[in-house]
Design a protein around this motif. Sequence first.
Motif, mmCIF file in Angstrom:
data_model
loop_
_atom_site.group_PDB
_atom_site.id
_atom_site.type_symbol
_atom_site.label_atom_id
_atom_site.label_comp_id
_atom_site.label_asym_id
_atom_site.label_seq_id
_atom_site.Cartn_x
_atom_site.Cartn_y
_atom_site.Cartn_z
ATOM 1 N N SER A 109 43.879 52.670 49.006
ATOM 2 C CA SER A 109 44.272 51.265 49.157
ATOM 3 C C SER A 109 44.170 50.818 50.612
ATOM 4 N N PRO A 145 52.910 38.999 51.230
ATOM 5 C CA PRO A 145 53.522 39.567 50.006
ATOM 6 C C PRO A 145 52.522 39.815 48.881
ATOM 7 N N ALA A 146 51.600 38.869 48.670
ATOM 8 C CA ALA A 146 50.610 39.072 47.600
ATOM 9 C C ALA A 146 49.689 40.238 47.922
ATOM 10 N N THR A 147 49.292 40.365 49.197
ATOM 11 C CA THR A 147 48.404 41.470 49.588
ATOM 12 C C THR A 147 49.086 42.814 49.390
ATOM 13 N N LEU A 148 50.339 42.931 49.820
ATOM 14 C CA LEU A 148 51.045 44.202 49.659
ATOM 15 C C LEU A 148 51.319 44.512 48.189
ATOM 16 N N THR A 149 51.572 43.477 47.393
ATOM 17 C CA THR A 149 51.808 43.706 45.961
ATOM 18 C C THR A 149 50.561 44.232 45.274
ATOM 19 N N LEU A 150 49.415 43.646 45.568
ATOM 20 C CA LEU A 150 48.172 44.100 44.943
ATOM 21 C C LEU A 150 47.786 45.497 45.418
ATOM 22 N N ALA A 152 49.871 47.833 46.418
ATOM 23 C CA ALA A 152 50.838 48.825 45.925
ATOM 24 C C ALA A 152 50.787 48.990 44.414
ATOM 25 N N LEU A 153 50.021 48.154 43.726
ATOM 26 C CA LEU A 153 49.988 48.227 42.260
ATOM 27 C C LEU A 153 49.395 49.541 41.774
#
Length: 447
Positions: A109, A145-150, A152-153
Amino acid sequence: MLALRLTRAARPAVQLRRLLVAAASAGTGFLLLSCLGHALNHPEAAGAAALRLAWCAVPLAATVYLALAVARTDPGTRPRPGLSAVGLGPARLMAVSALTTALSCTLGSLLALLVFLHLRGDLTGMPFDGAAADVLAADRALPLPATLTLLALLPATATTVVALALRPRDPVPPPRTGRGFGRFGAYGGSPKKETFGTAGRFRGRAADPKAPAAAHPHPADGGAAGAMDADDNASAPPTATGPEAPAPAPAPDTGVQPPAGLPWGVALVTAGLAVQAYAGRSVPAPSLAVLVGWLLTATGLVLAAPGLTHLCGRLLQSTRPGALRLLAGRVLMAEAARIGRPLGVVCAVASAGYAMTALYGGGGPAPAFGPLSALGALVVAGSTLATLLTAAVEARQCRADTIAALLRLGAPAVVLRAAAALRAVALLALFGPLTLGIAALSALPLT
């Protein structure tokens, strides 16, 4: 710290498999970030952005499946005698496997993030004359937040799946049976009933333990007691030699039970092809019906593949087999569940790829292949093939003791290699035409 030490001290083959997991994670992470860039650059097309994100579930599932297969074949986290004494029990080894998987996926990632930022021009300027600016939203700021969420998925999903699949399970206790009474009221579990005359034989054997089974001492009066012993001997079964004769042991069950998913798999494949054929009656074919048909067909192939592998091994042993065919067939029957599922996934991906090629053809309703579509196809195909090879490695590790015993008995290594080649040829001869036929039938509604 222990996971890092085990990762650093692993063999080159294990490191290569972990690098494959990291590469697949990098490709999947880049696809997820590309969906984010498309959504930022086209805020009015929310439906198209959601569809792109939904299609990323396929490479995500393929990468998680590869990570699980690599975690199962990791020799550093395999239970060994004595490890529980130093605190490395099954639960600790499961945690080490999950942490190793998390490290590999996190590395992939982070690599995807670096490549994404480089193509956006956030690191060293815009490369390729800004050709990827429209796809990656180079003129807009990335939401953290969206970048880290994707990103970390994938590590979170892979770590959870590995932890659930490798969790320690309690051994299943044997079924409890009712306590029975043995000879003369003693507790025992033998279901064999005592015959008439057992008491007399036991009394005679206890009086003279060195006497043969057929000899009985005659009492002094020589009358009714002797006649009673003779009647006891006559009424005893001829195969019983006394109370010490053990019951014959049951023959060991050497048969391999076939997998039970073959009928359900055939039914799902038939239903999927029927749904696709029904969808092909309207022009253009409805995408939802085609997608449901693909999912049913792929699920049916995965369920039916272990049964087909078992059937292939049984066919290899038919019509007076020699040692080579017998060895190859028995191994295929024993490893049907372990090798059949990844093989079914490969067949499903191959048939879906053929159908997607027909869909994305020059004269089809969809545009031609783009770089992101090619990357997604490469991630899915590479992950499924790597999973199949990893399953083959796991099967060989499970047969290591058998192979060593055959070599000690004098079996030449050429015979073992020939048996492996025969298994590969038999599987290719069975699954190759099957995959081509299902792919052709799946592509009919799209042409």
